[in-house]
Scaffold this motif. Structure first.
Motif, mmCIF file in Angstrom:
data_model
loop_
_atom_site.group_PDB
_atom_site.id
_atom_site.type_symbol
_atom_site.label_atom_id
_atom_site.label_comp_id
_atom_site.label_asym_id
_atom_site.label_seq_id
_atom_site.Cartn_x
_atom_site.Cartn_y
_atom_site.Cartn_z
ATOM 1 N N ASP A 12 0.924 -1.525 -0.054
ATOM 2 C CA ASP A 12 -0.094 0.033 0.101
ATOM 3 C C ASP A 12 0.879 1.210 0.046
ATOM 4 O OD1 ASP A 12 0.648 -1.039 2.652
ATOM 5 O OD2 ASP A 12 -0.373 0.782 3.556
ATOM 6 N N LEU A 13 2.253 1.138 0.346
ATOM 7 C CA LEU A 13 2.988 2.193 0.383
ATOM 8 C C LEU A 13 3.856 2.335 -0.872
ATOM 9 C CD1 LEU A 13 4.590 1.774 3.922
ATOM 10 C CD2 LEU A 13 2.701 3.375 3.190
ATOM 11 N N ALA A 14 3.743 1.660 -1.575
ATOM 12 C CA ALA A 14 4.409 1.389 -3.076
ATOM 13 C C ALA A 14 4.028 2.222 -4.162
ATOM 14 C CB ALA A 14 4.743 0.165 -3.321
ATOM 15 N N VAL A 15 4.763 2.694 -5.197
ATOM 16 C CA VAL A 15 4.371 2.969 -6.448
ATOM 17 C C VAL A 15 3.447 1.605 -7.119
ATOM 18 C CG1 VAL A 15 4.906 3.988 -8.597
ATOM 19 C CG2 VAL A 15 6.226 4.418 -6.628
ATOM 20 N N LYS A 16 2.253 2.038 -7.571
ATOM 21 C CA LYS A 16 1.275 1.186 -8.274
ATOM 22 C C LYS A 16 1.480 1.462 -9.618
ATOM 23 C CE LYS A 16 -0.519 0.551 -3.966
ATOM 24 N NZ LYS A 16 -0.065 1.839 -3.384
ATOM 25 N N ASN A 17 1.168 0.211 -10.238
ATOM 26 C CA ASN A 17 1.106 -0.008 -11.635
ATOM 27 C C ASN A 17 -0.337 -0.102 -12.181
ATOM 28 O OD1 ASN A 17 1.228 -1.260 -14.334
ATOM 29 N ND2 ASN A 17 3.104 -2.006 -13.865
ATOM 30 N N GLY A 20 -2.355 -2.418 -12.629
ATOM 31 C CA GLY A 20 -2.628 -3.391 -11.215
ATOM 32 C C GLY A 20 -1.356 -3.877 -10.709
ATOM 33 N N GLY A 21 -1.429 -3.922 -9.296
ATOM 34 C CA GLY A 21 -0.176 -4.304 -8.797
ATOM 35 C C GLY A 21 0.849 -3.392 -8.388
ATOM 36 N N ASP A 70 8.962 1.770 -16.830
ATOM 37 C CA ASP A 70 7.850 2.131 -17.754
ATOM 38 C C ASP A 70 7.338 3.430 -16.931
ATOM 39 O OD1 ASP A 70 5.745 2.784 -19.260
ATOM 40 O OD2 ASP A 70 5.044 0.643 -19.158
ATOM 41 N N LYS A 71 7.631 4.738 -17.232
ATOM 42 C CA LYS A 71 7.404 5.626 -16.314
ATOM 43 C C LYS A 71 5.873 6.147 -16.531
ATOM 44 C CE LYS A 71 9.836 9.041 -15.327
ATOM 45 N NZ LYS A 71 10.790 10.382 -15.338
ATOM 46 N N LYS A 72 5.266 5.417 -17.570
ATOM 47 C CA LYS A 72 3.655 5.898 -18.211
ATOM 48 C C LYS A 72 2.962 4.836 -17.348
ATOM 49 C CE LYS A 72 4.708 7.923 -22.809
ATOM 50 N NZ LYS A 72 4.370 7.571 -24.150
ATOM 51 N N ALA A 73 3.516 3.792 -16.644
ATOM 52 C CA ALA A 73 2.746 3.082 -16.064
ATOM 53 C C ALA A 73 2.862 3.112 -14.692
ATOM 54 C CB ALA A 73 3.284 1.511 -16.273
ATOM 55 N N MET A 74 3.379 4.148 -14.009
ATOM 56 C CA MET A 74 3.380 4.522 -12.669
ATOM 57 C C MET A 74 2.288 5.104 -12.281
ATOM 58 S SD MET A 74 7.258 6.467 -12.127
ATOM 59 C CE MET A 74 8.571 5.551 -12.928
ATOM 60 N N VAL A 75 1.722 5.020 -11.097
ATOM 61 C CA VAL A 75 0.576 5.444 -10.314
ATOM 62 C C VAL A 75 0.854 5.854 -8.950
ATOM 63 C CG1 VAL A 75 -1.754 5.114 -9.694
ATOM 64 C CG2 VAL A 75 -1.103 4.018 -11.606
#
Length: 245
Positions: A12-17, A20-21, A70-75
């Motif tokens: 929950d503290l991580a950069v999300k994809n 998903g995940g 993949d910076k575009k996949a970062m959430v």
């Protein structure tokens, strides 16, 4: 914020994809989301423990957002906050929690040249040094792009010009921060003590005592008095350094 342990244990503290995940960088490592304040106390607690064990300075490395993968996949969990605002807020929080401790932060060398947060990693030269004692730009010549212009000087192959790359990077950085009121941090750069053999043949040179001494001289000629030399294998030639009698 490059903490694969905590970000794996507490996703929950991580950069999300976006798919998903947890998002992972090019090395398959997850990162903490710098916007998420819930991880900040953990990082500060580690710093406090180090101080209790006798360390006289806390230097924050990877005090930034990811720059590969993949910076575009970062959430992120951003609420319309700029990346550099999150990084600066963390350093301000660190100062609050560690009021009597010398604090420093590693930054990319290119931010000495790039305006604002051009690199999109949360490091904005004029702002990142307001709450800490030192910034340590990694002005490794090998890390600059071929044809990079620094302080109006263009370097076709930066690794072959250690003195000029370091000197111009630091002069540019000094000139920029001298115009900022209440800028607290001094500059204590990282210098290249390694051979960049990961570059293509013909684009790098062997770094020995001569190349190290040239960088050290560049620091002094730029009007600075401190530096850190770095080699990942921790092999340093004795004749690169002055002896203390």
């Amino acid at each position: 914020f490059k903490d694969p342990v905590l970000s794996s244990k507490k996703p929950d503290l991580a950069v999300k994809n976006i798919n998903g995940g947890i998002w992972k960088d090019n090395f398959g490592k997850p990162w903490l989301d710098p916007y998420n304040r819930d991880s900040w106390q953990y990082l500060i607690d580690i710093a406090k423990e180090a101080v209790q064990k006798g360390f006289d300075e806390i230097q924050f490395d990877y005090i930034r957002f990811p720059n590969d993968g993949d910076k575009k996949a970062m959430v992120f969990s951003s609420n319309n906050e700029q990346k550099y605002e999150a990084v600066n807020a963390f350093l301000a929080y660190a100062r609050q929690e560690l009021p009597n401790v010398r604090l420093s932060a590693d930054v990319f060398g290119i931010i000495c040249e790039s305006p604002e947060d051009t690199e999109d990693i949360g490091q904005y030269l004029e702002l990142i040094g307001k709450d800490i004692e030192y910034i340590s730009p990694m002005v490794y010549p090998s890390h600059y792009a071929f044809g990079q212009t620094v302080n109006n000087v263009t370097f076709a192959k930066p690794d072959f010009e250690p003195y000029a790359v370091v000197y111009n990077s630091l002069v540019k950085a000094k000139n920029r921060i001298s115009q900022v009121e209440n800028y607290k941090a001094d500059i204590r750069p990282y210098l290249q003590g390694f051979t960049a053999s990961y570059l293509r043949q013909g684009n790098y040179q062997t770094y020995g005592a001569k190349q190290i001494r040239e960088q050290i001289q560049a620091v002094y000629d730029a009007g600075l008095t401190e530096w850190i030399i770095w080699d990942p294998s921790c092999n340093y030639p004795d004749d690169a350094f002055e002896k203390i009698e």
